[in-house]
Write a protein that holds these residues in place. Sequence first.
Motif, short mmCIF file in Angstrom:
data_model
loop_
_atom_site.label_atom_id
_atom_site.label_comp_id
_atom_site.label_asym_id
_atom_site.label_seq_id
_atom_site.Cartn_x
_atom_site.Cartn_y
_atom_site.Cartn_z
N UNK A 245 165.43 -15.33 41.97
CA UNK A 245 165.01 -15.04 43.33
C UNK A 245 163.57 -15.54 43.55
N UNK A 246 162.71 -15.25 42.56
CA UNK A 246 161.32 -15.70 42.66
C UNK A 246 161.27 -17.22 42.79
N UNK A 247 162.11 -17.90 42.00
CA UNK A 247 162.09 -19.36 42.04
C UNK A 247 162.54 -19.88 43.40
N UNK A 248 163.53 -19.20 44.02
CA UNK A 248 163.99 -19.65 45.34
C UNK A 248 162.92 -19.41 46.40
N UNK A 249 162.26 -18.23 46.30
CA UNK A 249 161.13 -17.98 47.22
C UNK A 249 160.08 -19.08 47.04
N UNK A 250 159.88 -19.46 45.79
CA UNK A 250 158.93 -20.53 45.50
C UNK A 250 159.28 -21.81 46.24
N UNK A 251 160.57 -22.11 46.33
CA UNK A 251 160.98 -23.32 47.05
C UNK A 251 160.59 -23.22 48.52
N UNK A 252 160.80 -22.04 49.09
CA UNK A 252 160.43 -21.84 50.49
C UNK A 252 158.94 -22.08 50.68
N UNK A 253 158.13 -21.47 49.78
CA UNK A 253 156.69 -21.63 49.89
C UNK A 253 156.29 -23.10 49.73
N UNK A 254 156.91 -23.76 48.75
CA UNK A 254 156.57 -25.16 48.50
C UNK A 254 156.84 -26.00 49.73
N UNK A 255 158.00 -25.80 50.28
CA UNK A 255 158.38 -26.56 51.46
C UNK A 255 157.41 -26.28 52.60
N UNK A 256 157.04 -25.01 52.75
CA UNK A 256 156.15 -24.63 53.84
C UNK A 256 154.78 -25.29 53.69
N UNK A 257 154.14 -25.15 52.50
CA UNK A 257 152.78 -25.71 52.39
C UNK A 257 152.79 -27.23 52.35
N UNK A 258 153.88 -27.81 51.83
CA UNK A 258 153.92 -29.28 51.79
C UNK A 258 154.00 -29.85 53.20
N UNK A 259 154.88 -29.26 54.00
CA UNK A 259 155.03 -29.83 55.35
C UNK A 259 153.88 -29.42 56.25
N UNK A 260 153.27 -28.28 55.98
CA UNK A 260 152.05 -27.94 56.70
C UNK A 260 151.03 -29.06 56.50
N UNK A 261 150.90 -29.46 55.23
CA UNK A 261 149.95 -30.53 54.90
C UNK A 261 150.34 -31.82 55.62
N UNK A 262 151.62 -32.17 55.53
CA UNK A 262 152.03 -33.45 56.10
C UNK A 262 151.89 -33.45 57.62
N UNK A 263 152.33 -32.36 58.25
CA UNK A 263 152.26 -32.29 59.72
C UNK A 263 150.83 -32.33 60.20
N UNK A 264 149.96 -31.58 59.53
CA UNK A 264 148.58 -31.51 60.01
C UNK A 264 147.87 -32.85 59.81
N UNK A 265 148.13 -33.48 58.68
CA UNK A 265 147.37 -34.69 58.37
C UNK A 265 147.91 -35.90 59.13
N UNK A 266 149.24 -36.02 59.19
CA UNK A 266 149.78 -37.28 59.70
C UNK A 266 150.25 -37.22 61.14
N UNK A 267 150.45 -36.00 61.68
CA UNK A 267 150.94 -35.92 63.06
C UNK A 267 149.82 -35.44 63.97
N UNK A 268 150.08 -35.23 65.22
CA UNK A 268 149.08 -34.79 66.16
C UNK A 268 148.15 -35.92 66.53
N UNK A 269 147.01 -35.56 67.19
CA UNK A 269 146.13 -36.65 67.62
C UNK A 269 145.13 -36.98 66.50
N UNK A 270 144.59 -38.18 66.59
CA UNK A 270 143.62 -38.65 65.60
C UNK A 270 142.31 -37.89 65.78
N UNK A 271 141.81 -37.31 64.72
CA UNK A 271 140.56 -36.55 64.83
C UNK A 271 139.39 -37.29 64.23
N UNK A 272 139.63 -37.95 63.10
CA UNK A 272 138.57 -38.75 62.51
C UNK A 272 139.09 -40.17 62.41
N UNK A 273 138.33 -41.13 62.91
CA UNK A 273 138.84 -42.52 62.86
C UNK A 273 138.84 -43.05 61.44
#
Lengths: 630, 518, 102
Positions: free
Chosen positions: A421-449
Amino acid sequence: MFHLVWLIPAFPIASFLVLAIFGTRLSKKAVPLFGVGSIALSAVVSILIMFRFLTSPPPGNHYTQILWTWVDVGGFKPQIAFYLDALSVLMTLVVTCVGFLIHLYSAEFMQEDEGYSRFFAYMNLFVASMCTLLLGNNLLLLFLGWEGVGLCSYLLIGFWYRDPANGLAARKAFIVTRVGDTAMTMGLFLLFDKLGTLQIQDLMHQALLHWAVGSPYAVAAALLLLGGAVGKSAQLPLQTWLPDAMAGPTPTSALIHAATMVTAGVYLIARTHILFSLAPSAQFAVAVVGAATLILAGFSALTQPDIKRILAYSTISQIGYMFLALGVGAWSAALFHFMTHAFFKALLFLGAGVIIESLHHEHNIFKMGGLRKELPLAFWTFLAAGCSLAGLPLITAGFYSKGLIIWDTWSSAQGSHVLWFAAVIGVLLTSLYTFRLIFVVFFGEVKTPVHKRPGLRMMVPCVILAVLSVVGGFLDTPPFLGGVHSFTDFMHLALPVMTEGPAGGMTEILSESFVTLAFLVGLYLAYFFYVQKREYAEKLTAPAIGKALHQFWLSDWGMDWLYERVFVRPIIWIARVDKQDFVDNIYSGMALLTEFCYRGVRKTETGRIRWYAAGIAAGSIIFVAIVLFL
Amino acid sequence: MILVWLIVILLVAGVLAGFAGRVNTLWPRVISLVAVSIDFVLSLILWSENSSRVQLFPQRKWIEQVDWTWIPRFGIHFHLAMDGLSLLLIVLTFLLGIMSVLISWKEIQKGVGFFHFNLMWILAGILGVFLAVDLFLFYFAWELMLVPMYFLIAIWGHERRIYAAVKFFLFTQLSGLLMLIAILTLYFTHHRETGVYSFEYKDLLGTVLTPHTAMLVMLGFFVAFAVKLPMFPFHTWLPDAHTEAPTAGSVILAGLLLKTGAYGMLRFVVPLFPDAAHAFAPVAMTLAVIGIVYGAVLAFGQTDLKRLVAYTSVSHLGFVLLGIFAWNELALQGALIGMIAHGISTGALFMLVGGLQERTHTREMDRLKGLWATVPVMSGTMLFFALASIGLPGLGDFVGEFLTLLGTYRVSIGLTLVAAIGILISTLYALKVIQRALHGPNTHEWSIPDLGARELLIMIPMMLILLWLGLYPQPVLRTFEPAMHKLQEYAKPHPVLTLNPSVRALSYNGRLPEIKGK
Amino acid sequence: MASVPMHQGLLLAGILFALGLTGLLVRRNVVFILMSLEIMLNAAGLAFVVAGSRWGQPDGQIVFIFILTMAAAEVSVGLALVLQIYRRFKTLDVDAASEMRG
C-alpha cells in the motif's frame, strides 16, 4: 577478455593523475580528451566484458582477477582483486556508460568554468572509485571504493569553493555518510572476527555454514552494514545530506547523487544478500526503511520550489523503492529499478542542468514557465524521463521496474500488504510531484527569457538517455505484456530467485492496475492544481494547518532541525568550551601552587644581614633546645 | 659496527655543522643533509639486505648488534642492537631527518650552526633510543634527545617558546626520572635474584617480581613512555611544544619523539612486565580511547592551525597505544603502520602549516581563508595529507587504524566502537581545516607563492610513501613480523606465576620468598 | 696561682657572646657589626682557653691562636668590604645594602 577488468578503474585513475598533476597546464581541448576519453575507454571495456559474459560466461558464472595481496597479517588477508559476476558486471556497465554520457555532457556544461580540469579530475576519480567499489572481491576493497566515492562526492559538492554554503553542504554530506560508514566498519570487524575473512564469497559461504537463520551475529552484522548503506544511499534516518548536496555542479548531481553513488547501498545489500537472508529481522528493517523513506521523501518533494531539490527528494524516494525490493527479497527487481532509475534520473538532472544554464542559474521553478516552446528538445527528453519516473504505463521503463517491485512486495513471502500500500501511495506522490514540476516549468507563460541554448554535446547524451528511459523497461515485462524475463534471468546468475508467498486474491495485472490508477490520480491532481486552477494550490497552503504542513515537509520533516540540536550544537559547544583543554588546568594548578609557595618563602629573603644573623641565632637556639630537651 | 657508525656520523656532523656555522649559513645545512642522507642510504641498505635475511633465519634475534663493555663494575654495556622494529623506525628517523633539514633551509636564518648541531644530536639521541638494549644506555639516550630539543624550541620557536620549552622539559624530565627509578629497581632486583649486576635487556627480561612490585615498576616505565606518547591525561605539553617549535622541531617531535614513547611500550613495558601489563591493559586501553576522542574533539575546537595539527597527534597516538595494549598480531602490526604513517602524514602537515606561516605570518585559520585560489598545489597537498590523517582508505593511516581496530575488536568491542567514533570526529577537524583555511572566498586577498621545487621535493616522496603504505604495506609488515613474534614470545605470561604453588615450591626451592603468599 | 673556676670563665664567655650577638643584631653601622663579630669570636676563644685550662691541655690555646689569625684575616676582608659599601652607598648602614632580597 575478462582479465581486462582491471582496466575499467585503471583508465579513469590514469586520467585523474594526468589531470591532477598537469591539469592547469593542459589546454581546454585536451582536458575533455583525457576526462571523457578515459571513461569512454572504460565503458568500451565494460561493454566488451558484458558481451563476453552473455555469449560465453566464465565457469560458475563468475571470474576473479587477483592483482596483489594488500595486507597479510595474522590470517587477515584481503587482496586487491576484482570479482566479476552478473551483479557487478551489470552495475559496472551502467556506471561506465551513464558516466560516459554525463562526462560528455559536462565537457560542454563546464566549459566556461575556471576549474575545468579539476572538475574532470574529481569526476574521473569518482568513476574509478565507484568501479573499485563494484568490482572489489572483498569488503575492505569495497570499503576503499566506498570511501573514495564519498570523498569525490565531498569534493564535487564543494566544487565551487568560494561560496561557503557549498562547503557546508559538502561537509554535511561527508560527515553524515561517514556516520553510516562507522557502523559499516564495525560490521566489518564483527564479520572478520566471527568468520575470519572479508572476501565476500568466502564470507557468505562461512556465514551459511556457521550461522543459523536469525542468528544474533547475522542480525547484528546485517544491521551494521545496513547502517552504512543507509548513509550512502540517503535513506532514513541519514537522508538529510542529499538535498543539500545539490549545491554541486549539475552533472555531479546527475552522476553521483542520482545515478550511481547513492545506489552503492543497494549494491552492498544485494552483494551480501545471503547475510540478509540469514537475518530476516534485518531484512525486514531494510524493507521498512525503504517504504518509510519513499513516502516521506515523496511528501517533501511535493513542497520544494528548487528544481534540483525536487529531483533530490525524488532520488531518495526512488532508492526507497530499491530498498523495499531488497527488503522483500526481490533482488533482481531492485537491480532493475536501479538501472532504469539511472537512465531517467540522470536525464532529469541533465535536463535540469540545461534549464538552469539557459535561465541564468535560476533554480526556482516558480520563476520558470513556458519552456516547452523555448527549449523543445529539452522538453521532450525531460518529459520522457519524467514519465518514466512517474511510471507512465506500458511505454516507459519506470512503469515496468516499479510495477515489478510493487507486485513483488505483495507476492513475496517476506512482503506485506502494508508495504504494498505504501508503495502504491508512493506512485501517486511520484506522479504528482513529477507533473507538478513539468507543468510549472514547461507550461504556462514564459517568466524568465532563455538566454542560452545548449549545444550538441549536451543534447546528444540527453537524447540517448531518453531512448534508454523508454526502451530500458522492455528487458523485463509482466506475463500479460509479453513476459520477457531476460533481465531477471541474467540477474539470477548471481542473485537468488525470490520466494513467493500466498498471493491472497491479488494478481499481477490487478496490482499493475492499481499502480496505473495511482499514476493517473497523481497526474490529474497535478493538472488540476498547476494547470487548471493554479490559485487552488496557493489556497491549500493558506490556512494555518496547510502552512504548517507545507513548512514541515519543506524542511524535510524537521530532521535537520532535530540533528542540529541533538548532535551538531553539543559537539561544537564542547569543542569551543574546551578549547583551552581542561586537563591542562591540573598542570597549571601545580605550577600555580609551586609559584605560591615560592612567593611565600621569598618573603624571608630580605637582603638584610642582621635578619639573617638573627635567623641563624634563633635556628641554633631552637636546634640546641631540641637536642637538649627532647 | 654499522650501528655505531650511524650514530657517530650524526654526532660528528653535528659538531662540524656547529663550527661551520661560524663560516657561513650554507655549510651547516650541507653537512647535515649529507650526513643524514648517508645514514638514510645505509639504513636502506640494511633493510634491503635484511628483507631476504629475515626469511632465511627467522630465529635470528638481532639483525645487527654491537656489544662493548662500558662500565664493567656496574654491568653497564654499550650494547646496540637492531631488529625489524628498530630498523623500520630508524628508516623513518632518517627520512624525517632529511625532510627536517630541507624544510629548515629557508626558515632558520639565525644561529644556523647551532641549530643543525641540535638537530643532529636529537637524531642521534633518537637513534640511541631505538637501538639501545642496555637499559642504562637507553636512559642515557633518552635524556640525550631532551636537551637539544629544549634548545630547538627555546631558541628558534615562536611567541611563547620559553613557556613551551620549559613545559616540555619538565614533563619529559620528571617522567624520565620515574623511569630511572624503575630501571634501578629492576637492576637491583635482578642482582638480588642472580647475584649479577646487569642492565642488559635480555638479562632483565626474566626478572621475577612480586605482582605488586612489578605493577609499580611497570608504571614507572609506563608513565615515562605515556608522557612522551602522549597519553591522556599527560598530553598537555604536546600542543604547546608542537605549536611553538620551529617547523623542523614540530616534525621531529610529532614524527619521531612521540614514537620513542610507543617504541618503549613495545620494547620494554609489555615484554619486561607481561603480567602487570596484562592486568593494566584495560586501564591503558581506556585511556587510549579517551585520548582518541578527546584529542579529536580538542583539535576540532582549535582555531590555530598548528595547534589543531598538534592535537591530532594525541588522537592518532591513542590508536597506537590501543594497538600495543591489545597485543595481538593484527593490533600490533596496525600500531606499527600507524606510527610510521602518522610520522609522515602529520610531519607533512606541520611542514605545510610552517610553509603557510612563512608566507602569511599567521596560523589563525580565520585569517587564512580562501587559499585554494592562490596556492592550488599547496592546498591540494594539504588536502591529501588531511585526508590521510582521517584514515582515508588507500593511504597509510587507514591500514594502521583498521588493523588496530580489527585487533582491538577481539579484546573489547566497546572500546573499538568508541575509537571508531573517534575516527568520525577526526573527519570534523580535517574538514574544518579545509573549509576554513583553503575554501571560501579569498577575503583577505592573499597572493602568495605556491610550493617551490624544494618543497615539492619534500612533499612528493611523502605522498608516494603514504600511498605505498596504503596499498602495499606488506614489506613493512613482513619486516616487523619476526621482531613482533619475538616480543610476543617474551611477553608470554610468566610460567612461574601460572604454575600452582606446590610445583613452584619444588622448582624454586623457596629461593623466591617474595612470591610466597601472593 | 689561683685558678678561676670554670663556670665563671664560661659564664664570662657566654655573656661576651650574648653581648656580641646583641650588638650584631641591633647596630646598623657596619663598623659596629664588625666589632660585635670580633667580640663573639673572642668569646668563643675564651671558652676554648677556659676549657683548655680545665683539662690542662694545650689544645684550647692552639685553637685560640687559630681564631686570632682567622679574626685578623676576617677583619681585613671585612674592612675592605666596609670601604666598598661606603663608597657605593655613601653610608655605613647595612640595611641600605639589602639588594639581594628575593
